[in-house]
Design a protein around this motif. Structure first.
Motif, PDB file in Angstrom:
ATOM      1  N   VAL B 416       0.842  -1.184   0.000  1.00 19.07           N
ATOM      2  CA  VAL B 416       0.000   0.000   0.000  1.00 19.07           C
ATOM      3  C   VAL B 416       0.878   1.235   0.000  1.00 19.07           C
ATOM      4  N   LEU B 417       0.590   2.153  -0.912  1.00 10.32           N
ATOM      5  CA  LEU B 417       1.264   3.439  -0.896  1.00 10.32           C
ATOM      6  C   LEU B 417       0.327   4.416  -0.184  1.00 10.32           C
ATOM      7  N   LEU B 418       0.770   4.914   0.935  1.00 10.10           N
ATOM      8  CA  LEU B 418      -0.072   5.847   1.696  1.00 10.10           C
ATOM      9  C   LEU B 418       0.147   7.255   1.161  1.00 10.10           C
ATOM     10  N   TRP B 419      -0.885   7.805   0.532  1.00 10.86           N
ATOM     11  CA  TRP B 419      -0.815   9.162  -0.019  1.00 10.86           C
ATOM     12  C   TRP B 419      -1.286  10.112   1.071  1.00 10.86           C
ATOM     13  N   LEU B 420      -0.397  11.010   1.479  1.00 13.45           N
ATOM     14  CA  LEU B 420      -0.724  11.829   2.647  1.00 13.45           C
ATOM     15  C   LEU B 420      -1.570  13.042   2.300  1.00 13.45           C
ATOM     16  N   GLY B 421      -1.322  13.598   1.137  1.00 12.13           N
ATOM     17  CA  GLY B 421      -2.050  14.814   0.779  1.00 12.13           C
ATOM     18  C   GLY B 421      -1.475  16.022   1.495  1.00 12.13           C
ATOM     19  N   ASP B 422      -1.983  17.188   1.150  1.00 11.53           N
ATOM     20  CA  ASP B 422      -1.459  18.421   1.747  1.00 11.53           C
ATOM     21  C   ASP B 422      -1.873  18.569   3.197  1.00 11.53           C
ATOM     22  N   GLY B 423      -2.744  17.684   3.636  1.00 18.51           N
ATOM     23  CA  GLY B 423      -3.087  17.681   5.054  1.00 18.51           C
ATOM     24  C   GLY B 423      -1.858  17.459   5.917  1.00 18.51           C
ATOM     25  N   ASN B 452       8.842  13.352   0.996  1.00 11.47           N
ATOM     26  CA  ASN B 452       8.996  14.652   0.355  1.00 11.47           C
ATOM     27  C   ASN B 452       8.848  14.588  -1.156  1.00 11.47           C
ATOM     28  N   GLU B 453       8.783  13.394  -1.705  1.00  6.25           N
ATOM     29  CA  GLU B 453       8.593  13.295  -3.155  1.00  6.25           C
ATOM     30  C   GLU B 453       7.153  13.548  -3.556  1.00  6.25           C
ATOM     31  N   GLU B 454       6.251  13.508  -2.569  1.00  2.00           N
ATOM     32  CA  GLU B 454       4.841  13.727  -2.882  1.00  2.00           C
ATOM     33  C   GLU B 454       4.604  15.206  -3.172  1.00  2.00           C
ATOM     34  N   ARG B 455       3.627  15.448  -4.031  1.00  2.00           N
ATOM     35  CA  ARG B 455       3.224  16.828  -4.321  1.00  2.00           C
ATOM     36  C   ARG B 455       1.718  16.914  -4.173  1.00  2.00           C
ATOM     37  N   ASP B 456       1.235  18.115  -4.196  1.00  2.00           N
ATOM     38  CA  ASP B 456      -0.214  18.294  -4.226  1.00  2.00           C
ATOM     39  C   ASP B 456      -0.767  17.506  -5.417  1.00  2.00           C
ATOM     40  N   SER B 457      -1.934  16.914  -5.237  1.00  2.00           N
ATOM     41  CA  SER B 457      -2.473  16.094  -6.317  1.00  2.00           C
ATOM     42  C   SER B 457      -2.933  16.948  -7.496  1.00  2.00           C
ATOM     43  N   GLY B 458      -3.131  18.233  -7.255  1.00  2.00           N
ATOM     44  CA  GLY B 458      -3.576  19.125  -8.322  1.00  2.00           C
ATOM     45  C   GLY B 458      -5.061  19.394  -8.288  1.00  2.00           C
ATOM     46  N   ASP B 459      -5.728  18.840  -7.284  1.00  2.00           N
ATOM     47  CA  ASP B 459      -7.177  18.996  -7.211  1.00  2.00           C
ATOM     48  C   ASP B 459      -7.591  20.462  -7.196  1.00  2.00           C
ATOM     49  N   VAL B 460      -7.012  21.220  -6.258  1.00  2.00           N
ATOM     50  CA  VAL B 460      -7.435  22.611  -6.122  1.00  2.00           C
ATOM     51  C   VAL B 460      -7.126  23.395  -7.390  1.00  2.00           C
ATOM     52  N   ALA B 461      -5.930  23.175  -7.926  1.00  2.00           N
ATOM     53  CA  ALA B 461      -5.547  23.902  -9.141  1.00  2.00           C
ATOM     54  C   ALA B 461      -6.569  23.631 -10.240  1.00  2.00           C
ATOM     55  N   LYS B 475       1.644  15.313 -13.910  1.00  8.56           N
ATOM     56  CA  LYS B 475       2.669  14.596 -14.666  1.00  8.56           C
ATOM     57  C   LYS B 475       3.866  14.272 -13.783  1.00  8.56           C
ATOM     58  N   ARG B 476       4.223  15.221 -12.922  1.00  8.28           N
ATOM     59  CA  ARG B 476       5.372  14.949 -12.056  1.00  8.28           C
ATOM     60  C   ARG B 476       5.035  13.877 -11.024  1.00  8.28           C
ATOM     61  N   ASN B 477       3.804  13.904 -10.526  1.00  6.02           N
ATOM     62  CA  ASN B 477       3.404  12.852  -9.589  1.00  6.02           C
ATOM     63  C   ASN B 477       3.396  11.491 -10.267  1.00  6.02           C
ATOM     64  N   ILE B 478       2.906  11.472 -11.492  1.00  2.00           N
ATOM     65  CA  ILE B 478       2.859  10.195 -12.209  1.00  2.00           C
ATOM     66  C   ILE B 478       4.275   9.674 -12.421  1.00  2.00           C
ATOM     67  N   ALA B 479       5.195  10.600 -12.760  1.00  2.00           N
ATOM     68  CA  ALA B 479       6.583  10.180 -12.956  1.00  2.00           C
ATOM     69  C   ALA B 479       7.150   9.606 -11.664  1.00  2.00           C
ATOM     70  N   THR B 480       6.822  10.233 -10.539  1.00  2.17           N
ATOM     71  CA  THR B 480       7.318   9.718  -9.259  1.00  2.17           C
ATOM     72  C   THR B 480       6.730   8.345  -8.969  1.00  2.17           C
ATOM     73  N   LEU B 481       5.409   8.244  -9.159  1.00  4.57           N
ATOM     74  CA  LEU B 481       4.743   6.987  -8.821  1.00  4.57           C
ATOM     75  C   LEU B 481       5.237   5.844  -9.696  1.00  4.57           C
TER      76      LEU B 481
END
Lengths: 267, 668, 426
Positions: B416-423, B452-461, B475-481
């Motif tokens: 499981v990859l735990l996605w933390l989010g900006d929370g 620290n490799e995680e970024r905002d998912s882009g939802d708000v943007a 795109k950057r998140n996808i590259a990381t994942l």
């Protein structure tokens, strides 16, 4: 802010813009003060605004420069210069070739030496007056600009300056408008060549990421042993906050007053 | 005489209707092209109408039956009318069926009339008020002229009795009926909804929403990406003709029932948005003109005297939102939307309000650079720091300094990859995250975080219309994942859940994503978690829009609460009808003022249930609901409730899990 | 008043004799000279220190007498002692300096600022580095001033240029004067504060006019054999994100706290005059004076003193009045904004503005987590609140539990009273 501003037909304004650096991540961006300068220029009615940048053109810089175009401009003039060169001669030549009425720029760059000298050197070269740290331009008429200079603590000073002049913009100037993606992508970067003057002196300096400056210690110059002991044994400040319960309003106010006084925020 | 007059009337009205249809189609064709399989759509249309549309309509039983009677009767009567009176095929059973159809339609129209006698505020008035009379005129006149045809009345009874007046009157009523029902259908009367609606169902921009014989349709809630590489493609929607043609068609299908208005949180809060009015404004823009003829309830602020109806006007190629002054719609209207999709969920015509709003927002942000209030700052932060708060990206994991969370960079793979989010930057949400980590450790889940490799998912943007920043982040998140191997992504943020699961796919990132409530329910069902009985007071559950309406997850959170021993006291608006907390779509950032705040209204809903605690599953909801002053209920995330109730496994499961329990206890 | 300590043995005797009918009167009289109510300590007739323990301390909040032995309570009374100490600092006179270090202090409000003193400290480092050939520190000041501590600040020579043309914002006239200084004495070093108060502007003008490349944002100085002037410096560059190591040039614009201010010595501060009168020049910049600015209009993120209102505030007029009198920038909690009492741009917190004030006074704010996040970087937080259990109290450095309206009222009264006294004294 400008109720009685007269529309000056074709008031030629050149804004000198630079590539900024985000304070947290260090990514290149439009420099804050320069963007405020652009915003200031846009607030002048009838201004014919040109954007001018001297520097290297690469992917990172281009994205940052396009940030200015995204504020609603078709083109930006770029005088190509290698890194760590002295941009002054190139800029001075460009301004001399087509002198505007006003040159607006930020106070200092967010990259490189960032000494904030460039506007002064330009003013000296062009022989123009310079007013630094502006918060607003109130009026431009009859070859005279009335401006508000930002002083610390939100104070303002009103000045009149004869045109042509160089104005530098303080962080207290109105925040720049959002940079829109569409115009930023469509805008043109007009690249001009100019003679390059290497900055020899700068090349010899050492650049390091800024160290945190040590907090100044309170040195107690004590004449007597008792004073020295007191200073050494003094309770460290901070720790838990002091809570005053069951006090009268006057006592409470007294305590708050004392703190405000100590912090020197009361004028 | 009627024998000659009737075919003329019928075919004349049909001919006019065809001309009208052609004109209407021309209006829609002003829009941009869109890839639609026309034939397949037309073939699927009856099923979409009979199954999916009626599934929505049937939420109101009376109206559903009314509509079946009226519409069914009308369609049958119209077809038979052409056969019987137009072509003179009156013999046999056809006439009797026509009689039955028109009678059914009449009964239906009586119910329509009853509804119109004291209509709720959400219904539009104006021409809609004459609709029951038109329906009756049509059904009665058809019924009457069919009576002689089947022989119930002698042939020539009407004329024969010498009552020319009666015949003329009947014809006049029939003309009225035909005018409204056939001519008006394509020339813009209330019946336009039938024509446009049918085609809208056939050419819907999200065909995957509809069920097929093979199975249920999916919710299809992800926004569609803009092509940013194509310099010629417009960025969002500036003028009505910038919408795709099937979007314009969709606007035209609106039946002005006002169900969207009734569920819209922004409308209820008094913000200047009424989804129905917005769709009608688009229709006005498509055809050109002003909104003076709009007959529904206006925007709340119009009711307050702010924006009277009739001052806004537009044209197909004129701007929808003016840079200065007024055009078709005010920017405030677009920025009031919380993208909660309550309107889309309720719309019987399956109109996509949120897509349209985001399309128009895209233009405002990408071309005008006019994201209001803190919008510009948030977008700048997202560009410069990859999170909306402008925090140091290197500080993303500071909250978990003591937890020693396994990093994907070190592990390379995990279940499981735990996605933390900006929370992760928000002190309140950090409590939820800690609770979730405790639960995962208690269940011995093999998980890792991006750190620290995680970024905002882009939802708000994306909701703020900044497609460029969204795509850059995505795109950057996808590259990381793509560097790591994992079974699925777990997150406690439904917004990240939605974006990762439904919107990254178009950009090349396909992941199995699940919300923590789903995952905890699975763990419990698998016997990996054990809870002590619930001792607290009564609890209600608030469905986050992005979990429920967007992703259809209504049950898992309730299952978890049930597993905790909690009997959920449901709010009146729960499940797919859940009312938004006001935190979605960047609404707290753009912050358009209204009469009251959306979270206050939601906490009012909570109070009505008498619950002492409201369970949530979204950091936005937590923040919004906790921001309510003098709230009657405490706000807790499901993960927190679960973490508090954790106990060691019963003795049979052995010692191993007890040591984990001890580990888990150290986490908190 | 004469500085010689005159003693009255009779009064001292009365002061010691508690049974003497004039005891209290005399005690009060002796005490007044120390600046406090009554003297707790004085030098007896035989040179011994005498104490009156009854006047030591103060009444605590519970009505009990508290004695603070840290010395803070008594420290204030040392007016005479401080003056005497100043007198006792050794006087350093440099008759024939080997070179000059010129400092152009900001003199904000007519006094040397802390920044100016730091610079003078730095100037002394430069001047006194070689005891064999000491330099002299020359300060150039413009316009009227109220400063009387030039000697203690470490100034050997003082050039005071006065006149209407250099008053206010007159960069061109001042620049002309500084160029005249350069021509007259050619100082080895020029030190100018890199401050918004004027130094940053004037220093850059001067360097540009004289064609010298200055070091800006200097905050550290080290002796260096390689550099021409024998010093190297560390300067901040790139908006404070870089440290630049470079040889110290003739012109340096230095940041605050670049050196310790002079504290051990006194200097001559002898007046100089320019050999030639300044040429009259036409100014292209005209100063129309300061503009009155409403502190409430200062951007929250820039404000250094914020008075912030929350849900607990009922008396909004009183709050606004207090902010005005204190000269504080107004802030608000989210609730106060939502309820329409304050504008949206006044909202402090994670969802509003992140503030960096030195002092943050939270009135009637319970301290929602988002609000506390927004004030993370405030130095001192004061809470005035009814509820002693709320989170804001836990964060606060000083918390007053009570009716905020009354506390603010009392605070306003105190500040106004203090201003009044200051005015009368001036």
């Amino acid at each position: 802010m400008q109720p009685d501003t007269h529309a000056i037909e074709g008031l030629a304004v050149t804004v000198l813009v630079s590539v900024g650096r985000h304070p947290v991540t260090g990514r290149s961006r439009r420099a804050d003060q320069d963007a405020r300068g652009v915003e200031l220029a846009r607030s002048l009615p009838g201004a014919d605004i040109g954007l001018l940048h001297a520097g290297r053109l690469d992917a990172g810089n281009e994205a940052a420069l396009r940030g200015y175009l995204g504020m609603g401009f078709d083109a930006l003039t770029l005088i190509e210069q290698p890194e760590n060169s002295d941009a002054l001669p190139a800029l001075a030549e460009a301004l001399k070739a087509a002198p505007p009425q006003l040159v607006i720029t930020g106070e200092r760059a967010e990259q490189g030496e960032g000494s904030g000298l460039l506007p002064y050197l330009l003013a000296e070269r062009l022989g123009w007056p310079l007013v630094s740290g502006l918060a607003a331009v109130e009026d431009v008429s009859a070859g005279v600009a009335t401006v508000l200079q930002a002083l610390p603590r939100g104070q303002r000073r009103r000045l009149k300056v004869r045109l042509p002049a160089i104005l530098t913009v303080d962080a207290a100037a109105p925040a720049p408008r959002q940079s829109a993606f569409g115009p930023a992508q469509r805008g043109r970067l007009e690249v001009n060549e100019a003679p390059v003057a290497a900055d020899v002196e700068l090349a010899e300096w050492q650049f390091n990421p800024a160290r945190k400056r040590p907090k100044r210690l309170k040195i107690v110059k004590a004449a007597s042993a008792r004073d020295r002991f007191k200073a050494a044994a003094a309770k460290a400040e901070g720790g838990g906050g002091q809570v005053l319960t069951d006090v009268t309003a006057e006592q409470g106010a007294e305590a708050v007053y004392k703190l405000l006084k100590e912090e020197g925020v009361l004028r | 005489m009627l024998d000659t007059l009737l075919p003329i009337l019928i075919f004349a009205s049909l001919a006019l209707a065809v001309i009208g249809a052609w004109r209407r189609v021309r209006l829609w064709r002003q829009g941009r092209s869109a890839p639609v399989d026309l034939l397949k759509g037309l073939a699927a249309m009856p099923r979409r109408y009979l199954v999916d549309l009626h599934h929505v309509v049937a939420r109101d039983k009376v109206m559903s039956n009314t509509h079946v009677a009226t519409a069914g009767g009308f369609v049958a009567a119209a077809v038979l009318m052409v056969l019987v009176h137009g072509l003179g095929l009156a013999e046999g059973v056809l006439g009797w069926v026509l009689l039955a159809a028109s009678a059914t339609m009449f009964v239906g129209s009586c119910f329509v009339a009853r509804r119109r006698r004291n209509p709720p505020a959400r219904l539009s008035k104006g021409p809609w008020m004459r609709l029951p009379k038109s329906l009756m005129a049509f059904s009665l006149s058809i019924f009457a002229i069919t009576l002689p045809a089947v022989g119930l009345l002698p042939d020539g009874f009407v004329e024969g009795s010498g009552s020319w007046v009666l015949a003329l009157a009947l014809c006049a009523v029939l003309v009225w009926g035909l005018g409204e029902m056939v001519f008006g259908m394509t020339w813009g009367g209330p019946m336009k909804h039938a024509f446009a609606g049918a085609l809208h169902l056939a050419f819907h921009r999200r065909p995957e929403r509809f069920s097929t014989k093979g199975g249920e349709g999916n919710r299809s809630t992800g926004l569609k990406a803009l092509n940013l590489d194509d310099r010629q493609a417009p960025l969002g929607v500036e003028t009505p003709s910038d919408f795709t043609w099937n979007q314009l068609l969709g606007f035209d299908a609106c039946v002005q029932c006002g169900r969207c208005e009734a569920v819209c949180p922004a409308f209820a809060a008094g913000q200047p948005l009424n989804p129905k009015k917005l769709i009608q404004d688009m229709v006005v823009g498509m055809a050109g003109g002003s909104d003076a003829h709009y007959a529904g309830s206006p925007h709340p602020s119009q009711a307050l005297g702010g924006k009277p109806v009739g001052e806004h006007r537009g044209s197909p190629d004129g701007p929808i939102v003016a840079r200065e002054g007024k055009a078709l719609v005010d920017a405030d209207t677009l920025w009031s939307c919380t993208t909660c999709r309550a309107c889309v969920e309720e719309c019987p015509m399956m109109i996509e309000h949120v897509d349209a709003i985001v399309d128009m927002r895209r233009f405002l942000t990408l071309e005008h650079g006019n994201t209001p209030n803190k919008g510009a700052e948030v977008l700048d932060n997202l560009i410069a720091t990859d999170n909306p708060g402008g925090f140091d990206p290197g500080a993303r994991m500071h909250w978990a300094a003591d937890l020693e969370l396994p990093l994907m960079r070190d592990r390379q793979q995990a279940d499981v990859l735990l996605w933390l989010g900006d929370g992760a930057y928000d002190m309140r949400n950090q409590r939820t995250l800690r609770a979730l980590v405790k639960v995962l450790r208690a269940a011995d889940v093999d998980f890792a975080v991006l750190g620290n490799e995680e970024r905002d998912s882009g939802d708000v943007a994306r909701r703020l219309g900044d497609e460029a920043t969204f795509q850059s982040l995505a795109k950057r998140n996808i590259a990381t994942l793509s560097q790591y191997r994992f079974q699925r992504i777990l997150t406690c943020d439904p917004h990240s859940f939605h974006v990762l699961g439904n919107e990254y796919g178009e950009l090349g990132g396909h992941y199995a994503v699940c919300h923590h409530s789903t995952y905890i329910a699975e763990l419990y069902d698998a016997g990996r978690l054990h809870f002590k009985p619930w001792k607290g007071g009564s609890v209600t559950y608030h469905d986050p829009c992005y979990l429920g309406r967007y992703n259809g997850e209504f049950e898992a959170p309730r299952n978890v609460l049930r597993a905790l021993g909690i009997e959920v006291a449901e709010m009146e608006r729960s499940g797919f009808r859940s009312r938004c907390c006001g935190g979605g779509g960047g609404a707290p950032i753009t912050d358009i003022p209204g009469k009251q705040r959306i979270p206050d209204m939601r906490m009012g809903d909570v109070r009505e249930t008498g619950a002492e605690l409201v369970a949530v599953g979204c950091p936005q909801c937590t923040a919004m609901l906790e921001g309510v002053v003098d709230a009657s209920a405490e706000v807790r995330d499901i993960a927190e409730l679960v973490a508090d109730a954790l106990i060691a496994a019963p003795a049979s499961t052995g010692e191993r899990s007890q040591t984990q329990e001890a580990q888990a206890a150290e986490v908190l | 008043m004469s500085e010689i300590l005159r003693r009255d043995p009779r009064k001292e005797w009365i002061a010691r004799n508690r049974l003497h009918p004039q005891h209290l009167e005399v005690l009060a009289e002796l005490g007044r000279s120390a600046g406090q109510g009554a003297a707790s300590e004085w030098v007896g007739p035989h040179g011994l220190v005498r104490r009156n323990p009854h006047v030591v301390g103060f009444m605590g909040p519970n009505g009990l007498k508290r004695i603070d032995r840290s010395g803070v309570q008594q420290g204030a009374g040392g007016g005479r002692a401080a003056k005497a100490a100043a007198q006792s600092k050794p006087l350093v006179e440099i008759e024939s300096p080997a070179f000059l270090v010129t400092v152009v202090p900001d003199m904000a409000g007519g006094r040397l600022t802390g920044h100016d003193r730091d610079l003078l400290g730095l100037a002394r480092q430069l001047a006194d580095a070689d005891p064999a050939a000491p330099g002299a520190v020359l300060a150039v000041i413009f316009g009227d001033h109220k400063e009387d501590g030039f000697a203690e600040a470490g100034i050997d020579r003082l050039l005071h240029l006065d006149g209407p043309e250099v008053e206010g914002f007159a960069p061109e006239a001042r620049l002309g004067a500084l160029v005249a200084v350069e021509n007259a004495w050619t100082p080895r070093h020029w030190l100018i504060p890199d401050s918004k108060l004027g130094g940053a502007d004037l220093g850059r003008r001067l360097a540009a006019r004289l064609g010298e490349r200055p070091a800006t944002g200097v905050w550290q100085l080290e002796a260096s054999d390689e550099a021409d002037l024998g010093w190297s410096c560390t300067a901040r560059g790139a908006a404070g994100s870089l440290d630049i190591q470079r040889p110290l040039p003739r012109f340096a614009l230095a940041l605050a706290e670049c050196a310790e201010p002079v504290s051990d010595t006194r200097h001559a501060a002898s007046e100089l005059t320019l050999p030639q009168a300044l040429p009259a020049r036409l100014s292209r910049i005209e100063d129309l004076g300061q503009v009155a600015v409403d502190p409430a209009g200062v951007a929250l993120s820039e404000a250094e003193f914020i008075l912030s209102a929350g849900n607990g505030v009922r008396d909004w007029d009183g709050f606004h009045h207090a902010a005005e009198v204190l000269g504080a920038t107004e802030g608000a909690s989210r609730v106060a904004v939502d309820d329409g009492f304050m504008a949206r741009n006044r909202q402090v917190g994670a969802t509003g503005t992140w503030v960096t004030a030195r002092v943050y006074v939270a009135v009637g704010i319970s301290g929602a987590i988002q609000h506390l996040q927004g004030i993370q970087s405030c130095d001192k937080v004061v809470a005035i609140n009814m509820d002693p259990g709320c989170d804001m109290i836990k964060r606060a450095d000083l918390a007053v539990i009570g009716d905020s309206a009354k506390v603010l009222e009392a605070l306003v009264a105190l500040v106004e009273q203090a201003r009044e006294e200051k005015r009368n004294a001036a």
